[in-house]
Scaffold this motif. Structure first.
Motif, PDB file in Angstrom:
ATOM      1  N   ARG A 177      -7.062  -7.380  -7.640  1.00  0.00           N
ATOM      2  CA  ARG A 177      -7.380  -6.027  -7.439  1.00  0.00           C
ATOM      3  C   ARG A 177      -9.112  -5.932  -7.535  1.00  0.00           C
ATOM      4  O   ARG A 177      -9.599  -4.939  -6.965  1.00  0.00           O
ATOM      5  CB  ARG A 177      -6.966  -5.452  -8.658  1.00  0.00           C
ATOM      6  N   VAL A 178      -9.578  -6.923  -8.076  1.00  0.00           N
ATOM      7  CA  VAL A 178     -10.970  -6.824  -8.170  1.00  0.00           C
ATOM      8  C   VAL A 178     -12.032  -7.204  -6.911  1.00  0.00           C
ATOM      9  O   VAL A 178     -12.892  -6.997  -6.868  1.00  0.00           O
ATOM     10  CB  VAL A 178     -11.715  -7.850  -9.384  1.00  0.00           C
ATOM     11  N   ILE A 179     -11.169  -7.502  -5.976  1.00  0.00           N
ATOM     12  CA  ILE A 179     -12.052  -7.789  -4.601  1.00  0.00           C
ATOM     13  C   ILE A 179     -11.445  -6.969  -3.400  1.00  0.00           C
ATOM     14  O   ILE A 179     -11.479  -7.501  -2.349  1.00  0.00           O
ATOM     15  CB  ILE A 179     -11.834  -9.480  -4.498  1.00  0.00           C
ATOM     16  N   VAL A 180     -10.954  -5.810  -3.709  1.00  0.00           N
ATOM     17  CA  VAL A 180     -10.372  -5.040  -2.833  1.00  0.00           C
ATOM     18  C   VAL A 180     -11.507  -4.023  -2.330  1.00  0.00           C
ATOM     19  O   VAL A 180     -12.191  -3.319  -3.164  1.00  0.00           O
ATOM     20  CB  VAL A 180      -9.401  -4.105  -3.178  1.00  0.00           C
ATOM     21  N   PRO A 181     -12.209  -4.496  -1.134  1.00  0.00           N
ATOM     22  CA  PRO A 181     -13.707  -3.667  -0.969  1.00  0.00           C
ATOM     23  C   PRO A 181     -13.626  -2.275  -0.748  1.00  0.00           C
ATOM     24  O   PRO A 181     -14.582  -1.539  -0.817  1.00  0.00           O
ATOM     25  CB  PRO A 181     -14.002  -4.603   0.321  1.00  0.00           C
ATOM     26  N   PHE A 182     -12.546  -1.788  -0.289  1.00  0.00           N
ATOM     27  CA  PHE A 182     -12.448  -0.362  -0.145  1.00  0.00           C
ATOM     28  C   PHE A 182     -11.975   0.475  -1.106  1.00  0.00           C
ATOM     29  O   PHE A 182     -11.876   1.737  -1.169  1.00  0.00           O
ATOM     30  CB  PHE A 182     -11.692  -0.014   1.294  1.00  0.00           C
ATOM     31  N   LYS A 214      -6.267  -5.116   3.083  1.00  0.00           N
ATOM     32  CA  LYS A 214      -6.887  -4.376   4.272  1.00  0.00           C
ATOM     33  C   LYS A 214      -5.545  -4.248   5.364  1.00  0.00           C
ATOM     34  O   LYS A 214      -5.289  -3.277   5.753  1.00  0.00           O
ATOM     35  CB  LYS A 214      -7.866  -5.166   5.146  1.00  0.00           C
ATOM     36  N   ALA A 215      -4.820  -5.375   5.369  1.00  0.00           N
ATOM     37  CA  ALA A 215      -3.621  -5.430   6.276  1.00  0.00           C
ATOM     38  C   ALA A 215      -2.637  -4.394   5.563  1.00  0.00           C
ATOM     39  O   ALA A 215      -2.075  -3.863   6.542  1.00  0.00           O
ATOM     40  CB  ALA A 215      -3.117  -6.703   6.242  1.00  0.00           C
ATOM     41  N   ALA A 216      -2.427  -4.404   4.360  1.00  0.00           N
ATOM     42  CA  ALA A 216      -1.321  -3.498   3.831  1.00  0.00           C
ATOM     43  C   ALA A 216      -1.680  -2.039   4.050  1.00  0.00           C
ATOM     44  O   ALA A 216      -0.954  -1.227   4.373  1.00  0.00           O
ATOM     45  CB  ALA A 216      -1.119  -3.793   2.374  1.00  0.00           C
ATOM     46  N   ALA A 267       0.821  -1.223   0.039  1.00  0.00           N
ATOM     47  CA  ALA A 267       0.095   0.097   0.006  1.00  0.00           C
ATOM     48  C   ALA A 267       0.903   1.213  -0.008  1.00  0.00           C
ATOM     49  O   ALA A 267       1.896   1.274   0.717  1.00  0.00           O
ATOM     50  CB  ALA A 267      -0.976   0.088   1.290  1.00  0.00           C
ATOM     51  N   VAL A 268       0.504   2.251  -0.759  1.00  0.00           N
ATOM     52  CA  VAL A 268       1.296   3.467  -0.724  1.00  0.00           C
ATOM     53  C   VAL A 268       0.402   4.636  -0.722  1.00  0.00           C
ATOM     54  O   VAL A 268      -0.619   4.651  -1.090  1.00  0.00           O
ATOM     55  CB  VAL A 268       1.918   3.705  -2.233  1.00  0.00           C
ATOM     56  N   LEU A 269       0.515   5.636   0.380  1.00  0.00           N
ATOM     57  CA  LEU A 269      -0.232   6.961   0.578  1.00  0.00           C
ATOM     58  C   LEU A 269       0.557   7.861  -0.286  1.00  0.00           C
ATOM     59  O   LEU A 269       1.692   7.918   0.406  1.00  0.00           O
ATOM     60  CB  LEU A 269      -0.252   6.855   2.237  1.00  0.00           C
ATOM     61  N   LEU A 270      -0.081   8.622  -1.052  1.00  0.00           N
ATOM     62  CA  LEU A 270       0.520   9.639  -1.668  1.00  0.00           C
ATOM     63  C   LEU A 270      -0.266  10.830  -1.519  1.00  0.00           C
ATOM     64  O   LEU A 270      -1.587  11.122  -1.454  1.00  0.00           O
ATOM     65  CB  LEU A 270       0.428   9.195  -3.285  1.00  0.00           C
ATOM     66  N   LYS A 271       0.497  12.021  -1.281  1.00  0.00           N
ATOM     67  CA  LYS A 271      -0.072  13.236  -1.024  1.00  0.00           C
ATOM     68  C   LYS A 271       0.614  14.319  -2.084  1.00  0.00           C
ATOM     69  O   LYS A 271       1.791  14.514  -1.790  1.00  0.00           O
ATOM     70  CB  LYS A 271      -0.250  13.899   0.304  1.00  0.00           C
ATOM     71  N   GLY A 272      -0.049  14.673  -3.088  1.00  0.00           N
ATOM     72  CA  GLY A 272       0.954  15.511  -4.031  1.00  0.00           C
ATOM     73  C   GLY A 272       2.027  14.668  -4.734  1.00  0.00           C
ATOM     74  O   GLY A 272       1.492  13.554  -5.081  1.00  0.00           O
ATOM     75  N   ASP A 273       3.160  15.013  -4.761  1.00  0.00           N
ATOM     76  CA  ASP A 273       4.205  14.325  -5.322  1.00  0.00           C
ATOM     77  C   ASP A 273       4.979  13.800  -4.050  1.00  0.00           C
ATOM     78  O   ASP A 273       6.202  13.074  -4.317  1.00  0.00           O
ATOM     79  CB  ASP A 273       5.065  15.098  -6.035  1.00  0.00           C
ATOM     80  N   GLU A 274       4.352  13.235  -2.841  1.00  0.00           N
ATOM     81  CA  GLU A 274       5.143  12.867  -1.774  1.00  0.00           C
ATOM     82  C   GLU A 274       4.736  11.692  -1.474  1.00  0.00           C
ATOM     83  O   GLU A 274       3.136  11.509  -1.082  1.00  0.00           O
ATOM     84  CB  GLU A 274       5.081  14.005  -0.569  1.00  0.00           C
ATOM     85  N   ILE A 275       5.129  10.476  -1.169  1.00  0.00           N
ATOM     86  CA  ILE A 275       5.098   9.252  -0.796  1.00  0.00           C
ATOM     87  C   ILE A 275       5.075   9.451   0.653  1.00  0.00           C
ATOM     88  O   ILE A 275       6.080   9.585   1.624  1.00  0.00           O
ATOM     89  CB  ILE A 275       5.929   7.900  -1.298  1.00  0.00           C
ATOM     90  N   VAL A 276       3.842   9.672   1.468  1.00  0.00           N
ATOM     91  CA  VAL A 276       3.739   9.819   2.935  1.00  0.00           C
ATOM     92  C   VAL A 276       4.011   8.470   3.826  1.00  0.00           C
ATOM     93  O   VAL A 276       4.639   8.423   4.854  1.00  0.00           O
ATOM     94  CB  VAL A 276       2.267  10.260   3.260  1.00  0.00           C
ATOM     95  N   SER A 277       3.763   7.443   3.172  1.00  0.00           N
ATOM     96  CA  SER A 277       4.063   6.122   3.822  1.00  0.00           C
ATOM     97  C   SER A 277       3.581   5.037   3.037  1.00  0.00           C
ATOM     98  O   SER A 277       2.796   5.103   1.806  1.00  0.00           O
ATOM     99  CB  SER A 277       2.792   6.030   4.841  1.00  0.00           C
ATOM    100  N   TYR A 278       4.266   3.855   3.327  1.00  0.00           N
ATOM    101  CA  TYR A 278       4.012   2.771   2.405  1.00  0.00           C
ATOM    102  C   TYR A 278       4.089   1.545   3.443  1.00  0.00           C
ATOM    103  O   TYR A 278       4.741   1.416   4.379  1.00  0.00           O
ATOM    104  CB  TYR A 278       5.041   2.677   1.234  1.00  0.00           C
TER     105      TYR A 278
END
Length: 273
Positions: free
Chosen positions: A70-75, A43-45, A18-29
């Motif tokens: 990818r097709v069964i990621v509920p969120f 979900k765990a990732a 999982a990668v969290l992105l804000k603008g061009d910054e990788i906030v967390s992964y």
């Protein structure tokens, strides 16, 4: 919208990211092991990335999923192929990238992209685990070597490299056992394995007509033996991202950013009509 928090989740055969992105910054992964339940793995990732970044889930504005599950990621609001995501993610890290080799757990993909990171063409070997992370994992376990040390140990060998002729993992395993009984050193067998994997990857790359710069993504990109062998076979120096395993999830996050921006523009146009 460009600075809202978005998320990309890549559910692969062996690991999920999982990668969290804000603008061009990788906030967390995050990187976690994929279980039998792709949805739970995703979900765990996500939960691990949120915890590492100290971020509440409610701050995420858009989620895109990619990878096998990818097709069964509920969120997730959208899913995009991992091939397009690796092209976009690699181009984000290396804007000069034109060819991408994604070496995953169960398959290997050679990808061509244009100057914007958009997918142009690709080929893949998905009929056999040979030349993939799973193959290296199986042989490393057979030889009693930690997976993360395969590349470094293989580079210690300086003699004549044993030849692994079989491409099937099961037959290669049998062949390596035979070579071990003949006294072949572990270092030499690991180098032979790395070169065999590189052979298969190079064939795929030549089919898409390699154009510089070449970026290698996926877990095998951390294997210095395979990376070096690919570079030698093609006569180029591959580029390796700081964390090659998250490139698919990064690409998914970039798609999430684009889709969120597009949705905002559509809403604005609708409100002005």
């Amino acid at each position: 919208m460009a600075h809202e928090l978005v998320c990309g989740v890549d559910v692969g055969s062996l690991t999920s990211e999982a990668v969290l992105l804000k603008g061009d910054e990788i906030v967390s992964y995050s990187i976690v092991r994929t279980t039998h339940d792709s949805g739970e793995s995703a979900k765990a990732a996500l939960e691990k990335a949120l915890a590492l970044g100290g971020i509440p889930e409610k701050e995420i504005s858009f989620v895109v999923a990619t990878g096998y599950g990818r097709v069964i990621v509920p969120f997730a609001q959208k899913n995009v192929s991992e091939i397009s995501c690796h092209a976009k993610g690699a181009h984000f890290i290396f804007p000069s990238a034109r060819t991408v080799l994604d070496m995953g757990g169960q398959d290997c993909k050679a990808i061509r992209c244009d100057a914007t990171g958009r997918l142009a063409s690709f080929v893949m070997n998905d009929k056999c685990a040979a030349g993939t992370g799973r193959a290296i994992e199986v042989i490393a376990s057979l030889l009693g070597v930690p997976l993360e040390e395969v590349g470094a140990i293989s580079q210690r060998f300086t003699g004549e490299v044993p030849r692994i002729s079989n491409v099937c993992v099961l037959f290669a395993k049998s062949e390596i056992l035979s070579l071990m009984r003949e006294g072949a050193p572990v270092e030499g067998l690991l180098l032979a394995l790395c070169q065999a994997v590189a052979d298969r990857a190079s064939v795929l790359l030549k089919r898409v007509e390699v154009e510089k710069d070449l970026v290698i993504t996926g877990g095998i990109a951390k294997n210095s033996g395979v990376v070096r062998a690919i570079g030698e076979k093609l006569g180029i120096d591959p580029l390796i991202p700081p964390e090659p395993q998250i490139i698919g999830a990064l690409g998914a996050a970039l798609f999430a950013r684009e889709l969120l921006s597009r949705r905002a523009r559509s809403s604005h146009l609708a409100s002005t009509q």
